[in-house]
Design an enzyme around this catalytic site. Structure first.
Site, PDB file in Angstrom:
ATOM      1  N   SER A 227       0.840  -1.190   0.000  1.00 33.33           N
ATOM      2  CA  SER A 227       0.000   0.000   0.000  1.00 33.33           C
ATOM      3  C   SER A 227       0.888   1.258   0.000  1.00 33.33           C
ATOM      4  O   SER A 227       1.667   1.460  -0.915  1.00 33.33           O
ATOM      5  CB  SER A 227      -0.952  -0.034   1.195  1.00 33.33           C
ATOM      6  OG  SER A 227      -1.962   0.925   1.071  1.00 33.33           O
TER       7      SER A 227
ATOM      8  N   ASP B  58     -10.183  -3.486  -5.062  1.00 31.57           N
ATOM      9  CA  ASP B  58      -9.518  -2.631  -4.080  1.00 31.57           C
ATOM     10  C   ASP B  58     -10.037  -1.206  -4.218  1.00 31.57           C
ATOM     11  O   ASP B  58      -9.933  -0.590  -5.275  1.00 31.57           O
ATOM     12  CB  ASP B  58      -8.007  -2.670  -4.317  1.00 31.57           C
ATOM     13  CG  ASP B  58      -7.207  -2.053  -3.180  1.00 31.57           C
ATOM     14  OD1 ASP B  58      -7.783  -1.280  -2.390  1.00 31.57           O
ATOM     15  OD2 ASP B  58      -6.005  -2.354  -3.084  1.00 31.57           O
TER      16      ASP B  58
ATOM     17  N   HIS C  84      -8.237  -4.673  -1.054  1.00 33.93           N
ATOM     18  CA  HIS C  84      -6.965  -4.187  -0.526  1.00 33.93           C
ATOM     19  C   HIS C  84      -6.290  -5.248   0.337  1.00 33.93           C
ATOM     20  O   HIS C  84      -5.069  -5.398   0.310  1.00 33.93           O
ATOM     21  CB  HIS C  84      -7.204  -2.916   0.290  1.00 33.93           C
ATOM     22  CG  HIS C  84      -5.977  -2.091   0.498  1.00 33.93           C
ATOM     23  ND1 HIS C  84      -5.258  -1.548  -0.543  1.00 33.93           N
ATOM     24  CD2 HIS C  84      -5.325  -1.717   1.634  1.00 33.93           C
ATOM     25  CE1 HIS C  84      -4.231  -0.868  -0.064  1.00 33.93           C
ATOM     26  NE2 HIS C  84      -4.250  -0.961   1.250  1.00 33.93           N
TER      27      HIS C  84
END
Length: 679
Positions: free
Chosen positions: A533, A618, A653
């Site tokens: 991320s 995501d 995610h």
């Protein structure tokens, strides 16, 4: 780059990474250019921008992603035995003491929700639990229960369910006696609360497209009513119940400010109007009204005279956060317990009911971490603390609040692993903390995996990770670079690595890599990087600025299109993240982002082998960011690769729980294979 560091970099330039075993010679499937003019303060042409599909359903897109997945699996075919071996090890690896079961007491019974959606009930702590709700988890696809709320009389159950991985939840209200679905509310956050009288269910609706939690709704007697809406696009709504369960709080906050409302009488009643830069968070225990706030600068703890005087009455200071970072606090009938970090270590302070400090205890030192575990009984005289370290399996122990002494103290067991915290002098003279762990009985120069995150003030804690032990057993050192932008050393450490100061995070990460490469116990030709991320952005920028420093890298759902995302206010999180990454409407912010943005700074260079993951659904880092970045990197790189992309088609995610272990095994086997480890 300073001259000494440049010399060290040249002397320690890694040799080419080992080829992956039995990798095919088939070229990577082409990701064709699809130019798109990106509008914003400064328009720019994005050569791959046309691969964005908000519906995630275009047949050409899905075909492309499946082809990339197929090729990636072909390239990794030779390491499958190693990946299977890793998975087998993880399933038998010691994981330390299991987390204590969290039971909710409602309607005279205790309740617990299992991960598969089964609800268990028992009449008391000594009785056998019985299942009340059959598992709701489907046989295939993504599924997560993010939250649940049981009606006070035990008849109704509200669930926040995610079937795609995008964190846009559906709230389902069930009648437990009949199994009937009474109501279903799409596009919700995971916050759920029953009103104090049990007549209404409060939920928070997500704004369409941005998924910003922005509306408070109440369901009662089969009808829904809108109670409150947050108009500022940079602010978010959330819900919680006070410790004594006597009050319900609606909270609105942005990056550095908050505002709270009392929901006791149904409609929101404002407690204290918002002020820019002021945060305050309320909790109550009986007649005590406590407020966590940064009113005097550092985040501290205060006592207000009453709920009615939170806005107007004087706050009595109880505990100052000057020089320390308050993380958790718990109210008891006769004590207040505060968990905080000081110089990177975890501490605990115990105050009596009058606010006087009675005990101060260091919970960790060096490469370890500890925290207050789970919920607690306010009438209790003890609190549960969970502790672990990079070479220390998780365990918990009880602290007697009156005496400040530990119960159930366990003797330390011998371990083949060793960990430490080390300090590295950064490029501007700042000392950067690094947590390391390795196997003591392996003497040969070791490969190194360096992990980094460095955003949102989040401290990457030195956890015990059973999966990492498989790397250590095969001659790796695992290290976490606690760079600026993270929160290990407090608020200033965070601020010095965000927005226009973000380059500090990258400088720190590369300084740590250079320092560890000079360690005689580490093989400088086998340094690898990993980040997920926002940590993927950190690693991607480091690769742009020092493409030969690492022998390979894994980037998990990486945030790599900084400019493209921050110029699109309709994407989730953008308008809430200007304080973190910068606002492109501000020229100085735009210039800083343009210098840093991984996608926009790819250039002709021998990039190392890469394994990149993405999630089709995501909502935090949309799939097209890793896709575009890898396509453009392939076009620019003069290295041999491979440059692998795997997109989870049934996830977001976070990895799909069904495939999370397989994905981790592939990532670790990829790095081990590059390091020359085959078994």
């Amino acid at each position: 780059m300073h001259s000494l560091l440049l010399l060290a970099s040249l002397l320690a330039t890694p040799a080419p990474a080992a080829p992956l075993p039995e990798a095919t010679q088939e070229a990577a499937p082409l990701i064709p250019e699809r130019p798109l003019l990106m509008k914003g303060e400064i328009a720019r042409l994005d050569p791959y921008g046309g691969w964005r599909d908000d519906s995630r359903r275009a047949s050409e897109l899905l075909t492309l992603l499946r082809e990339q997945n197929r090729w990636t699996e072909q390239q990794l075919a030779g390491q499958q035995p190693l990946a299977k071996t890793l998975q087998a090890e993880w399933q038998t690896r010691e994981r330390g003491e299991p987390l204590p079961e969290e039971w909710l007491t409602e309607a005279g019974s205790q309740w617990r929700m299992a991960a598969d959606g089964s609800l268990w009930q028992r009449s008391d702590a000594g009785s056998a639990p019985r299942q009340r709700l059959a598992p709701r988890q489907p046989d295939q696809g993504y599924y997560e229960i993010a939250a649940w709320a049981l009606h006070p009389d035990g008849r109704l159950l509200a669930l926040a369910e995610d079937h795609r991985g995008d964190r846009d939840y559906r709230i389902t209200l069930l009648d437990l006696a009949s199994g009937e679905t009474l109501a279903s509310f799409p596009h919700r956050a995971s916050d759920l609360l029953w009103s104090l009288d049990g007549k209404a269910l409060y939920t928070v609706a997500n704004e369409r497209h941005t998924l910003r939690p922005w509306q408070l709704w109440a369901w009662q007697a089969g009808k829904e009513a809108l109670l409150h809406q947050e108009a500022d696009p940079a602010w978010l709504l959330s819900l919680y119940r006070t410790t004594d369960k006597r009050h319900l709080i609606l909270q609105s906050n942005n990056h550095d400010s908050s505002e709270q409302y009392l929901l006791d009488e149904g409609g929101p009643t404002l407690l204290k109007p918002r002020e820019s830069g002021l945060e305050y968070y309320l909790d109550t225990q009986g007649d005590r009204v406590h407020v966590k706030s940064n009113r005097d600068g550092a985040m501290g703890l205060y006592q207000a005279p009453s709920l009615a005087q939170v806005a107007s009455g004087p706050w009595q200071p109880l505990w100052s956060g000057e020089g320390r970072e308050l993380e958790k606090w718990r109210l008891f009938a006769h004590h207040t317990v505060l968990q905080y970090r000081k110089a990177g270590d975890d501490w605990l302070d115990v105050l009596d009911a009058g606010g006087k400090l009675t005990h101060s205890l260091a919970l960790t030192e060096g490469a370890g971490t500890a925290w207050i575990q789970g919920a607690h009984d306010p009438a209790s005289q003890q609190i549960l603390i969970r502790r672990q370290g990079m070479a220390e399996a998780p365990h918990q122990r009880w602290l007697d609040l009156a005496s400040g002494t530990w119960r159930q103290e366990q003797p330390a067991s011998s371990s083949p692993y060793q960990s430490e915290r080390r300090w590295v002098v950064g490029r501007d003279g700042v000392r950067v903390p690094v947590s390391l762990v390795w196997r003591k009985d392996i003497q040969a120069p070791k490969a190194l995996l360096l992990y980094g995150y460095g955003a949102y003030g989040t401290p990457m804690r030195p956890y015990y990770q059973p999966q990492v032990l498989s790397l250590l057993d095969r001659g790796f050192v695992y290290a976490i670079a606690h760079v600026r932008g993270g929160g290990l050393l407090g608020e200033m450490w965070y601020k010095e690595g965000r927005g226009q100061q973000k380059q500090h995070s990258v400088d720190d990460f590369l300084a740590v890599a250079e320092s560890l490469a000079r360690d005689p116990a580490i093989d400088p030709a086998r340094l690898f990087a990993m980040g997920g991320s926002a940590g993927g952005l950190l690693v991607a920028v480091a690769l742009n600025q020092a493409p030969t420093r690492f022998a390979g890298a894994v980037l998990q759902v990486p945030f790599v299109d900084l400019l493209g995302t921050m110029q699109d206010p309709e994407l989730p999180l953008t308008r809430q993240e200007y304080e973190e990454w910068g606002n492109p409407a501000i020229p100085a912010d735009y210039a800083a982002m343009r210098r840093l943005s991984p996608y926009d700074n790819l250039h002709a260079a021998p990039y190392p082998p890469l394994y990149v993951t993405a999630g089709l659904h995501d909502s935090q880092v949309p799939y097209w960011e890793p896709l575009k970045w890898l396509a453009r990197l392939r076009a620019h790189s003069t290295g041999a690769g491979p440059y692998l992309l795997h997109t989870e088609l049934e996830g977001g995610h976070l990895a799909n729980p069904r495939t999370a272990e397989l994905r981790a095994a592939r990532e670790y086997a990829f790095l081990l294979s590059l390091a020359g480890v085959r078994h």
